[in-house]
Design an enzyme around this catalytic site. Structure first.
Site, PDB file in Angstrom:
ATOM      1  N   HIS A 117       0.858  -1.187   0.000  1.00  0.00           N
ATOM      2  CA  HIS A 117       0.000   0.000   0.000  1.00  0.00           C
ATOM      3  C   HIS A 117       0.901   1.247   0.000  1.00  0.00           C
ATOM      4  O   HIS A 117       2.030   1.195   0.516  1.00  0.00           O
ATOM      5  CB  HIS A 117      -0.839  -0.051   1.279  1.00  0.00           C
ATOM      6  CG  HIS A 117      -1.889   1.006   1.376  1.00  0.00           C
ATOM      7  ND1 HIS A 117      -1.618   2.299   1.767  1.00  0.00           N
ATOM      8  CD2 HIS A 117      -3.222   0.957   1.162  1.00  0.00           C
ATOM      9  CE1 HIS A 117      -2.742   2.992   1.786  1.00  0.00           C
ATOM     10  NE2 HIS A 117      -3.729   2.207   1.416  1.00  0.00           N
ATOM     11  N   ASP A 194       3.232  -4.257   8.195  1.00  0.00           N
ATOM     12  CA  ASP A 194       1.995  -3.507   8.045  1.00  0.00           C
ATOM     13  C   ASP A 194       0.857  -4.532   8.183  1.00  0.00           C
ATOM     14  O   ASP A 194       0.595  -5.299   7.259  1.00  0.00           O
ATOM     15  CB  ASP A 194       2.004  -2.849   6.654  1.00  0.00           C
ATOM     16  CG  ASP A 194       0.647  -2.292   6.248  1.00  0.00           C
ATOM     17  OD1 ASP A 194      -0.318  -2.444   7.025  1.00  0.00           O
ATOM     18  OD2 ASP A 194       0.561  -1.728   5.142  1.00  0.00           O
ATOM     19  N   GLN A 197      -4.368  -5.231   7.001  1.00  0.00           N
ATOM     20  CA  GLN A 197      -5.385  -6.157   6.493  1.00  0.00           C
ATOM     21  C   GLN A 197      -5.366  -7.495   7.242  1.00  0.00           C
ATOM     22  O   GLN A 197      -6.138  -8.393   6.905  1.00  0.00           O
ATOM     23  CB  GLN A 197      -5.190  -6.410   4.990  1.00  0.00           C
ATOM     24  CG  GLN A 197      -5.335  -5.185   4.106  1.00  0.00           C
ATOM     25  CD  GLN A 197      -6.773  -4.658   4.053  1.00  0.00           C
ATOM     26  OE1 GLN A 197      -7.739  -5.351   4.372  1.00  0.00           O
ATOM     27  NE2 GLN A 197      -6.918  -3.399   3.664  1.00  0.00           N
ATOM     28  N   LYS A 220     -10.132  -0.819  10.787  1.00  0.00           N
ATOM     29  CA  LYS A 220     -10.234  -2.019   9.952  1.00  0.00           C
ATOM     30  C   LYS A 220     -10.502  -3.268  10.781  1.00  0.00           C
ATOM     31  O   LYS A 220     -10.483  -4.385  10.269  1.00  0.00           O
ATOM     32  CB  LYS A 220      -8.954  -2.195   9.137  1.00  0.00           C
ATOM     33  CG  LYS A 220      -8.770  -1.095   8.084  1.00  0.00           C
ATOM     34  CD  LYS A 220      -7.655  -1.428   7.137  1.00  0.00           C
ATOM     35  CE  LYS A 220      -7.183  -0.253   6.317  1.00  0.00           C
ATOM     36  NZ  LYS A 220      -8.043   0.095   5.192  1.00  0.00           N
ATOM     37  N   CYS A 358      -4.737   2.048  -3.772  1.00  0.00           N
ATOM     38  CA  CYS A 358      -3.506   2.638  -3.207  1.00  0.00           C
ATOM     39  C   CYS A 358      -2.284   1.745  -3.393  1.00  0.00           C
ATOM     40  O   CYS A 358      -1.265   1.943  -2.738  1.00  0.00           O
ATOM     41  CB  CYS A 358      -3.666   2.981  -1.724  1.00  0.00           C
ATOM     42  SG  CYS A 358      -4.907   4.207  -1.404  1.00  0.00           S
TER      43      CYS A 358
END
Ligand code: PLP
Length: 405
Positions: A117, A194, A197, A220, A358
């Site tokens: 991303h 990261d 997700q 999220k 993104c």
């Protein structure tokens, strides 16, 4: 037993809008009533700033705010003092890149992948421009998974950092983080993850993964917007320079400009934080832990296989990641621009994301710039999938043009 109908009743957006099929969970998730109650409880019963007041409501706010560190620590298996609250994962990755930049020099290498991303690309690009570090891309297979043997061969003395999404946001590849940290640490490199997700979708154990830094956004994982979590091994956090300076994060300063920062994690929380958001994040985390992250993961994987099995026979679409076991499903309708297909689905009350998500350098891997992303979560159902697939099967160029006439 996983009771999705019971879970659905916890979400006012589902109760109030039964007509909507929400498959845009990769962008943000719906919030259960307990999170909404945590926010309104703060507003109606104990509004005050934190770490600044000696009165009862301020003490209650202090306890609730600090209590979130305990809850997150339990959820990802770390110490509460290894958790700092920032604005979102984007802020977290900027903080990490800024903090680590102090230890980097021209010629050092940072490894990322094409599937990242923007938030995990642009902060590193800045270091390339400002410091002259190299950015190199880890080879991925055609569904976006890191090819471990090739990664191993990329290491030389210049590699200092590897920064990767745990689950990528377009192809949903679940990267083998444990193996990656093993290789990286053998080569004295730090690992930044990261987990935007991954959080709330699978069980994350930072000790077991042995990652050096990990971050995610509350919104999220059923929590409020405006809160990001920075996890770092304590000795690394203690060494790291904060990006923001101001109130709340300093122990003292004087007229001559001498400044003593607080210890981690407070040194990363300059200014008034998003107090109610942080308190709401604790409610979201408890909610997900009560259902069980392993149960959520298993349910989502089942749903995803069901979706793939229903989509594969459709002749009007191309799917880019059918074999990945979890995460979003990314596809295009043949001859139809992704945004037009998403607008068509919107006329049928179906919410999906379209565009480049993104991840603008991903087209180097999959060869398309835009796609439609259906991302599922714990409250979605097979009935919704049936309706979704039925509508997708009807999309043609003529159908999408007709919605604009
Ligand atoms: C993998 C990944 N990283 C980072 C982000 C940025 O998240 P936020 O906008 O909450 O900072 C996203 C958002 O979609 C994402 O999917």
């Amino acid at each position: 037993m996983y009771d999705v109908e019971k879970i659905r009743k916890d979400f006012p957006m589902i109760v109030n809008h039964p007509e909507l099929i929400y498959f845009d969970n990769g962008a943000t998730t719906y919030k259960p009533q307990c999170v909404i109650d945590a926010l309104t409880g703060f507003y109606t019963d104990y509004t005050s700033n934190v770490e600044r007041g000696e009165y009862s409501t301020a003490i209650r706010a202090d306890q609730a705010y600090a209590g979130t560190r305990d809850v997150i620590a339990r959820m990802i298996n770390c110490k509460p003092k290894e958790i700092a609250f920032l604005a979102n994962i984007t802020a977290v990755l900027n903080q990490i890149a800024f903090g680590l930049s102090r230890e980097l020099k021209k010629g050092d290498t940072i490894l990322i992948s094409y599937a990242e991303h923007a938030s995990n690309v642009l902060p590193w690009f800045r270091l390339k421009k400002e410091l002259g570090v190299n950015i190199r891309y880890i080879p991925l297979d055609e569904e976006g998974n890191v090819i471990i043997d090739e990664l191993d061969r990329m290491f030389d003395d210049s590699v200092r950092i590897i920064s990767l999404a745990y689950v990528t946001n377009v192809l949903g590849s679940v990267q083998p983080i444990r193996k990656i940290t093993e290789i990286a640490h053998k080569n004295d490199a730090l690992v930044v993850v990261d987990a935007a997700q991954a959080i709330g979708h699978l069980k994350i154990d930072v000790k077991d993964l042995d990652v050096d830094f990990l971050g995610f956004s509350s919104h999220k994982m059923c929590g409020p917007d405006g809160v990001g979590v920075l996890y770092g091994k304590y000795e690394l956090l203690q060494k790291m320079e904060p990006i923001f300076l101001g109130g709340g994060m300093n122990a003292r300063f004087d007229i001559d400009g001498n400044v003593l920062l607080k210890d981690a994690p407070e040194r990363f929380e300059a200014g008034t934080p998003h107090i109610e958001g942080v308190i709401g994040l604790a409610a979201a985390s408890e909610y997900l832990m009560n259902i069980g992250l392993e149960n959520i993961h298993a349910y989502e994987n089942e749903l995803r296989s069901y979706l793939i099995q229903k989509m594969l026979p459709l002749e009007n679409i191309e799917i880019y990641n059918p074999a990945n076991p979890s995460g979003p499903v990314s596809f295009n309708v043949k001859d139809v621009f992704a945004q037009d297909a998403a607008s068509y689905l919107s006329t049928k009350n179906i919410c999906v994301r379209s565009g480049h998500h993104c991840a603008k350098i991903l087209h180097n891997l999959i060869g398309v710039d835009q796609s439609i992303r259906a991302s599922l979560y714990l409250y979605n159902t097979e009935v919704e999938i049936d309706r979704f697939v039925d509508e997708v099967s009807r999309i043609t160029l003529e159908e999408t043009i007709s919605i604009f006439l």
